[in-house]
Design an enzyme around this catalytic site. Sequence first.
Site, PDB file in Angstrom:
ATOM      1  N   HIS A 227     -91.502  24.653  38.381  1.00 24.90           N
ATOM      2  CA  HIS A 227     -92.442  25.223  39.358  1.00 24.90           C
ATOM      3  C   HIS A 227     -92.116  26.653  39.783  1.00 24.90           C
ATOM      4  CE1 HIS A 227     -93.158  20.716  40.217  1.00 24.90           C
ATOM      5  NE2 HIS A 227     -94.064  21.171  39.380  1.00 24.90           N
TER       6      HIS A 227
ATOM      7  N   TYR B   5     -89.406  28.189  40.562  1.00 24.57           N
ATOM      8  CA  TYR B   5     -88.331  28.474  41.511  1.00 24.57           C
ATOM      9  C   TYR B   5     -87.092  29.013  40.782  1.00 24.57           C
ATOM     10  CZ  TYR B   5     -91.405  26.060  44.784  1.00 24.57           C
ATOM     11  OH  TYR B   5     -92.484  25.711  45.559  1.00 24.57           O
TER      12      TYR B   5
ATOM     13  N   ASP C 174    -119.680  12.840  60.544  1.00 24.91           N
ATOM     14  CA  ASP C 174    -120.478  14.058  60.545  1.00 24.91           C
ATOM     15  C   ASP C 174    -121.500  14.074  61.672  1.00 24.91           C
ATOM     16  OD1 ASP C 174    -119.208  15.146  58.312  1.00 24.91           O
ATOM     17  OD2 ASP C 174    -120.490  14.037  56.930  1.00 24.91           O
TER      18      ASP C 174
HETATM   19  P1  ADP Z   1    -120.660  10.430  57.385  1.00 20.74           P
HETATM   20  O1  ADP Z   1    -120.199  11.443  56.416  1.00 20.74           O
HETATM   21  O2  ADP Z   1    -120.440  10.829  58.792  1.00 20.74           O
HETATM   22  O3  ADP Z   1    -120.162   9.056  57.088  1.00 20.74           O
HETATM   23  P2  ADP Z   1    -123.101  10.285  55.820  1.00 20.74           P
HETATM   24  O4  ADP Z   1    -124.156  11.336  55.839  1.00 20.74           O
HETATM   25  O5  ADP Z   1    -122.245  10.148  54.634  1.00 20.74           O
HETATM   26  O6  ADP Z   1    -122.248  10.420  57.179  1.00 20.74           O
HETATM   27  O7  ADP Z   1    -123.766   8.895  56.015  1.00 20.74           O
HETATM   28  C1  ADP Z   1    -124.706   8.634  57.016  1.00 20.74           C
HETATM   29  C2  ADP Z   1    -125.518   7.427  56.583  1.00 20.74           C
HETATM   30  O8  ADP Z   1    -126.305   7.007  57.684  1.00 20.74           O
HETATM   31  C3  ADP Z   1    -126.445   7.710  55.422  1.00 20.74           C
HETATM   32  O9  ADP Z   1    -126.204   6.747  54.405  1.00 20.74           O
HETATM   33  C4  ADP Z   1    -127.847   7.550  56.038  1.00 20.74           C
HETATM   34  O10 ADP Z   1    -128.770   6.977  55.106  1.00 20.74           O
HETATM   35  C5  ADP Z   1    -127.594   6.613  57.200  1.00 20.74           C
HETATM   36  N1  ADP Z   1    -128.527   6.732  58.342  1.00 20.74           N
HETATM   37  C6  ADP Z   1    -128.978   7.870  58.923  1.00 20.74           C
HETATM   38  N2  ADP Z   1    -129.805   7.584  59.954  1.00 20.74           N
HETATM   39  C7  ADP Z   1    -129.865   6.233  60.053  1.00 20.74           C
HETATM   40  C8  ADP Z   1    -130.534   5.307  60.941  1.00 20.74           C
HETATM   41  N3  ADP Z   1    -131.293   5.726  61.924  1.00 20.74           N
HETATM   42  N4  ADP Z   1    -130.365   3.976  60.737  1.00 20.74           N
HETATM   43  C9  ADP Z   1    -129.565   3.534  59.734  1.00 20.74           C
HETATM   44  N5  ADP Z   1    -128.911   4.362  58.874  1.00 20.74           N
HETATM   45  C10 ADP Z   1    -129.051   5.681  59.027  1.00 20.74           C
END
Ligand code: ADP
Length: 673
Positions: free
Chosen positions: A173, A175, A635
């Site tokens: 590596h 070093y 998220d």
């Molecule tokens: P994280 O990265 O925070 O886990 P993602 O975007 O990967 O979030 O996943 C969020 C999920 O929630 C998606 O699969 C989406 O289809 C689902 N989702 C969003 N709104 C609703 C809702 N009102 N009811 C049920 N599922 C939902």
Amino acid sequence: MTADRRYQILFESVKIGPVTAPNRFYQVPHCTGMGFRMPQSLAAMRETKAEGGWGVVCTEYCSIHPSSDDSPLPYASLWGEDDVRAQALMVEKVHRHGALAGVELWHGGGTSPNLYTREPGIGARSRPASGIEPVQCRAMDKRDIRELRRWHVQAARRAQRAGFDIVYVYAAHGYLLAQFLSPQNQRSDEYGGSLENRARLLRELLEETKEAIGDRCGIALRLSSSVGGADGEPEIGEKRELIGLLGDLPDLWDLSVHDYSYEMGSSRFTREAAMESYVSYVKQLTRRPVVGVGRFTSPDTMLRQVQSGILDLVGAARPSIADPFLPRKIREGRVEDIRECIGCNVCYAADYQGIPIRCTQNPAMGEEWRRGWHPEFIPEARSEKSVLVIGGGPAGLEAARALGQRGYAVTLAEKSRELGGRVGREAALPGLAEWSRVRDWRVTQIEKLEAVEVFLESELDAEQVLEFGADRVVLATGADWRPDGVGRWHAGPIDGWDTASVLTPDDIMSGALPEGSFLVFDDDHYYMGGVVAEKLAGTGREVTLVTTSYLASAWTINTAERDRIQARLLGLGVRIEPNTALTQLAGEKAVLRCVFTGRESSVDVPNVVMVTSRAPRDRLYRELGARIDIERIGDCLAPGTIAACVMSGHRYAREMDAGPAEGALFRRESPIP
Ligand code: ADP
Ligand code: SF4
């Protein structure tokens, strides 16, 4: 006895000089971002590996002397008796589970900037330190070489006093020892020039370490087995002769390859067992055992490596981070329970940023001591509360899984037809297929949990959530990429964003592909901008990647991917416009501005992809926040990495019914006794 007899061979013991590894599972030295500052965190983390069945557990690179200081990158050290005590913490915990403890003695030579210790650097030749530090070392003279040999022996003795079973001579590596071995070492004394001369210091250290502690400790040599070549097509060059020269001198050969970004390549660029053609020749040159890596997560691959005489010990860093219990799961016939590494290199990024290790797949990684988390066990439920998890992405899946493991009654409602959320969609982007393991492992585990019920195609609105009547609701509904360009550079929407054909990464992942050329505006700087450009260029489209940073996907310097991403994009014909912001759109006209001079230019481009920031899908929270017990995770709370989503979901589950002291505070290592 293993549940599946085929794998029995993986559980055979292996002699390493005077010590014996209880099986073939070998956690090679790997960085943790903890180093000498966090001995308790380190000890607890390494202990879980030993508990999970790794027969050998090693430290990270461990400095033998203050002239080898990689700060701000965290490294371990064995400079004095305090260090001996700190290292002994780890050794004792590793021994408790019957594993051997190894230490990778390290001197960085000319690459170490010594910013913390302020010692002048030393090297085979006078050269600037790594990166862009304005620091240059001096060429070692004979006295320096004598000193270095003395320090190494002293550190080896300290290692033995700390209780280590395996002590490394580290010649890979880039070093110090690799600097001596390099053909660039044209010193005029007996330590430069011919291969024999360049290997002289390495031989001396091997012999002296053996003499000092070799009756009690196995002496391992870490060395690159290639000198160059393209990916998968190694150029072995003089390494064959060198390994032949040293032959049986070390008790163990630990092999790496010349290109670190390949050796620890992300899954975007490097597949499992990719090192095979680099190391397969070595066993013909030595009777000593050989360990090598390859991000092995499949027991069948491991078996093949051993049975075909490539490796004696199955080396792993990342597979042991993602699943410290991997060996035990193989022994117990629970192969489907292995939490497979996805090759994202988020673990490595933490070290590169000087912060404690974390892992996308294993949220307990790095949290063993400070939060008391264990990768396999979790406290039982403290109440009979029911939980409704809305959204089956990485955050929701992990929350549901961990809550279910605790024994809470969980309902997981997912809007779409599939679980996985962003993970499923992103895994379909070029090179990211292995990321689907984040979903797959959790779905497999959830299927085994009676306490968790999953409903697909179940988009819930506020009324339905109220009607459902769970004791607690957790919102894991994710986030949408914004089309309006708001992000780091623009606090408000880009002028004219709604007059043009503007797409987001979500649109691209959903299959949108309008005709004509594309401008990808990357103000995010992790993988998404680069990977979207790669996907578009792969369809034959003309693509320009405009980024406010100095390179495409600049953050990926932390994941050892940055240079490979530039090469791939340039290879596909993508034009990269660094240090540039997209400031205005008017139909097919895009206005660009140099981030330094403000000088403007314009281009004609029919399609723009905005990779700037994301907006949480938190409508339900705003509608229900005041009325019921509802929280956001992943998220939906704060858009981030997949690792952050998994952590968020896991933490929610851990903290369910926790007392006030079990919240945000964690234990910190303190130098004050
Ligand atoms: P994280 O990265 O925070 O886990 P993602 O975007 O990967 O979030 O996943 C969020 C999920 O929630 C998606 O699969 C989406 O289809 C689902 N989702 C969003 N709104 C609703 C809702 N009102 N009811 C049920 N599922 C939902
Ligand atoms: Fe593997 Fe990513 Fe975990 Fe590192 S962070 S061990 S690469 S899953």
